[in-house]
Design a protein around this motif. Structure first.
Motif, PDB file in Angstrom:
ATOM      1  N   ALA B 149     -21.745   6.434  53.327  1.00 24.35           N
ATOM      2  CA  ALA B 149     -20.498   7.038  52.864  1.00 24.35           C
ATOM      3  C   ALA B 149     -19.298   6.393  53.559  1.00 24.35           C
ATOM      4  N   TRP B 150     -19.452   6.129  54.861  1.00 24.05           N
ATOM      5  CA  TRP B 150     -18.342   5.504  55.588  1.00 24.05           C
ATOM      6  C   TRP B 150     -18.151   4.045  55.213  1.00 24.05           C
ATOM      7  N   MET B 151     -19.249   3.361  54.862  1.00 27.54           N
ATOM      8  CA  MET B 151     -19.106   1.989  54.370  1.00 27.54           C
ATOM      9  C   MET B 151     -18.205   1.974  53.157  1.00 27.54           C
ATOM     10  N   TYR B 152     -18.432   2.973  52.326  1.00 22.92           N
ATOM     11  CA  TYR B 152     -17.688   3.120  51.091  1.00 22.92           C
ATOM     12  C   TYR B 152     -16.212   3.384  51.395  1.00 22.92           C
ATOM     13  N   ILE B 153     -15.977   4.289  52.367  1.00 23.81           N
ATOM     14  CA  ILE B 153     -14.608   4.694  52.667  1.00 23.81           C
ATOM     15  C   ILE B 153     -13.837   3.590  53.389  1.00 23.81           C
ATOM     16  N   ARG B 157     -12.609  -1.575  49.227  1.00 20.16           N
ATOM     17  CA  ARG B 157     -12.073  -0.818  48.099  1.00 20.16           C
ATOM     18  C   ARG B 157     -11.817   0.638  48.449  1.00 20.16           C
ATOM     19  N   GLY B 158     -11.955   0.981  49.717  1.00 15.46           N
ATOM     20  CA  GLY B 158     -11.712   2.357  50.155  1.00 15.46           C
ATOM     21  C   GLY B 158     -10.311   2.508  50.721  1.00 15.46           C
ATOM     22  N   ALA B 161      -7.697  -0.357  50.418  1.00 17.49           N
ATOM     23  CA  ALA B 161      -7.127  -0.515  49.081  1.00 17.49           C
ATOM     24  C   ALA B 161      -6.045   0.542  48.842  1.00 17.49           C
ATOM     25  N   LEU B 162      -6.285   1.771  49.356  1.00 15.88           N
ATOM     26  CA  LEU B 162      -5.280   2.825  49.210  1.00 15.88           C
ATOM     27  C   LEU B 162      -4.029   2.481  50.008  1.00 15.88           C
TER      28      LEU B 162
END
Lengths: 270, 314
Positions: B149-153, B157-158, B161-162
């Motif tokens: 989940a943290w890799m994702y965040i 692109r997490g 990117a924001l």
């Protein structure tokens, strides 16, 4: 302080929530939610490698948890009947089985089994009448055994705790009333420790189903779900993994809640 | 909710694991022989399991660690300490682990203590069990999935990117020691909260009142009574998290991206890739020895603290 605690709970749950949310994302990217869709679930469940890994994991977790529940419960009962020294030895070994990092359990099991097979396989071949002797190798058996080690220690601990808080008057009353030891066990002890046994089984299942590092070493040619997911993550994050992660997380949460509920049941109706 | 929903506390090993009580819950009448036979049968499977899959493998890596690497990989019998002498070859992995494990455990502790304190002493009674269950659940859910989940965040692109939307460009979060530290706190927070919660929950509330009645400020009550009496729980949590971190592999691999190497990474490399089993065994034995030292030191501190506590109270 309350604000801090709320923030910590958010910290614990937001990442998980995000994975669940994006498993329903129609698009590819984590930065934008482009619409609701269950396509990634469909993709995940039609992936034959993934389904195979899932089946392997379910089989391994069920078998190792069942074995652990039986052996662990028996050990917890047996430990009540031995002297302090034997009990201390067992406690030390069971404690080690739980505390030693998975990576060490994994490599030591790997090393020991490979050496064992190197001795046993030629021996089997020499005994076997035909040209195709059975060959022992790493696989289901080694993962089940290595997972079972931790799980059995866990079950022994949980059931042991329950046994030590058991109402001994009932046991005495039962034997005073000439119940055989087996009857006493069946009708007094077993009903009282059953929730702990079930909770131990569920936690053992969860542990085995989620474990990556031990299986990584001793799986041989087999693939479990965490091994598959790890390999796919290394190849790059895809929403398909979000879908698998959501399924696994939901299953784990359900099992842990069930285990908690079983442990919380103080006394079943007689 | 039961206190058995998490791993056992080493400082409480006798209380946690042994089934205390002089009388067996499963009494046997009949001959001594039969009694012994039943006991043996009950214990035999567990004993066999422990010997074959814990004791023997440990002996095996101990033997391997004084051996030599065979030319084609694997093991060749020898009696040499060359593998141990070679440990500095993996100094980076040791250094990373030995620095990030204590820092990670400390960071865990700083976040965990207020939470445990709130749960044990401040939370409304009817919320307490629910909140405690919410701490236990992440502990039993897959570390792989939670780290993912943290890799994702933290990944490209997490959050980066924001942040790019608001003008912060080229921020690199993943594959840094900071990301590994974050993953450590996230992964091991529940394991730190639970033992501290247990020690705080057992705290005799009258001591807090007595301290206040005797004119202590809230701060000195906290330092002199609450914190002091919860130190055994703190030591338990700290040493457990430390030991598990020493063998951590997933978090540095997924969030450190090959830049932050732990001993666990070195072990995977030596056993599964370069197949230098004797050297890997020497590292594993060293790892276990360090863990034992951590446990002993934590236990010593715990004992000393509870000893001091007894003297103080009299």
């Amino acid at each position: 302080m309350r604000a801090f605690v709320v923030a910590v709970f958010a910290f614990l749950y937001l990442p998980i929530a995000l994975v669940v949310l994006f498993s329903f994302n129609a698009g590819h990217h984590a930065s934008e939610f482009t619409g609701f869709s269950v396509q990634w679930y469909g993709k995940a469940l039609s992936n034959p490698f993934l389904v195979e890994a899932l089946k392997n994991s379910l089989f391994i977790a069920t078998t190792s948890a069942l074995l652990a529940a039986f052996c662990g419960t028996a050990a917890a009962l047996g430990l009540q009947r031995v002297g302090a020294r034997t009990r201390a030895l067992f406690d030390a070994l069971l404690g080690a089985a739980i505390v030693v990092p998975g990576v060490v359990i994994g490599i030591s099991t790997l090393v020991a089994l490979v050496q064992l097979f190197a001795v046993v396989n030629p021996f089997l071949a020499s005994l076997w009448p035909t040209d195709q002797p059975p060959r022992l190798s790493l696989g289901y058996g080694s993962i089940i055994a290595a997972h079972g080690l931790f799980s059995m220690a866990l079950v022994t601990m949980i059931v042991g705790t329950r046994l030590s808080s058991l109402d001994r008057n009932l046991v005495e009353a039962s034997s005073d009333l000439y119940a055989t030891p087996l009857t006493t066990f069946r009708s007094i002890v077993l009903p009282q420790i059953m929730p702990a046994v079930i909770a131990g089984f569920l936690l053992a299942f969860t542990f085995s189903f989620d474990d990556f590092i031990i299986a990584f070493f001793v799986a041989g040619a087999q693939t479990t779900l965490p091994i598959y997911v790890f390999a796919s993550i290394r190849r790059g994050v895809t929403p398909e993994i979000n879908a698998i992660a959501t399924i696994v997380l939901c299953a784990s949460v359900l099992l842990v809640l069930l285990a908690q509920w079983q442990l919380g049941r103080r006394k079943p109706s007689p | 909710m039961s206190e058995t929903g998490y791993k056992p506390k080493p400082d409480n090993a006798t209380g946690g694991l042994s089934s205390a009580g002089s009388q067996p819950a499963f009494p046997m009448r009949g001959s001594l022989f039969r009694k012994n036979l039943v006991t043996t049968l009950l214990l035999a499977p567990a004993a066999l399991w422990l010997v074959v899959f814990l004791v023997l493998p440990f002996i095996a890596i101990a033997i391997f660690s004084v051996g030599e690497r065979a030319p084609e990989g694997g093991y060749q019998a020898a009696l040499t300490f060359a593998q141990y002498a070679n440990l500095p070859a993996r100094a980076t992995a040791f250094w990373n682990t030995m620095v990030l494990a204590p820092i990670g455990a400390l960071a865990c502790l700083l976040v965990a203590y207020p939470v445990a304190y709130y749960l044990a002493l401040r939370a409304p009674q009817r919320w307490r069990l629910i909140l405690l269950a919410m701490i236990v659940i992440p502990f039993w859910t897959s570390l792989l999935m939670r780290t993912y989940a943290w890799m994702y965040i933290l990944g490209g692109r997490g959050i980066p990117a924001l942040l790019a939307y608001v003008g912060i460009e080229d921020l690199r979060l993943i594959n840094t020691p900071g990301a590994v530290l974050l993953g450590i706190v996230y992964g091991y927070l529940p394991l730190m909260i639970l033992p501290i919660y247990v020690s705080l929950e057992r705290l005799d509330r009258r001591l807090l009142e007595a301290s206040a009645d005797l004119g202590a400020t809230p701060l000195s009550t906290f330092l002199g009574v609450t914190l002091r009496l919860s130190l055994p729980g703190v030591m338990t949590g700290f040493s457990l998290v430390m030991i598990l971190l020493l063998g951590e592999y997933l978090i540095p691999t997924l969030l450190g991206g090959g830049k932050v190497f732990f001993i666990g990474n070195a072990l995977v490399d030596l056993f599964l890739q370069s197949r230098n089993w004797p050297f890997g065994s020497a590292i594993a034995i060293t790892l276990v020895l360090v863990s034992v030292v951590v446990l002993i030191v934590a236990n010593r501190i715990s004992t000393r603290l509870s000893g001091a506590r007894r003297v103080d109270l009299i």
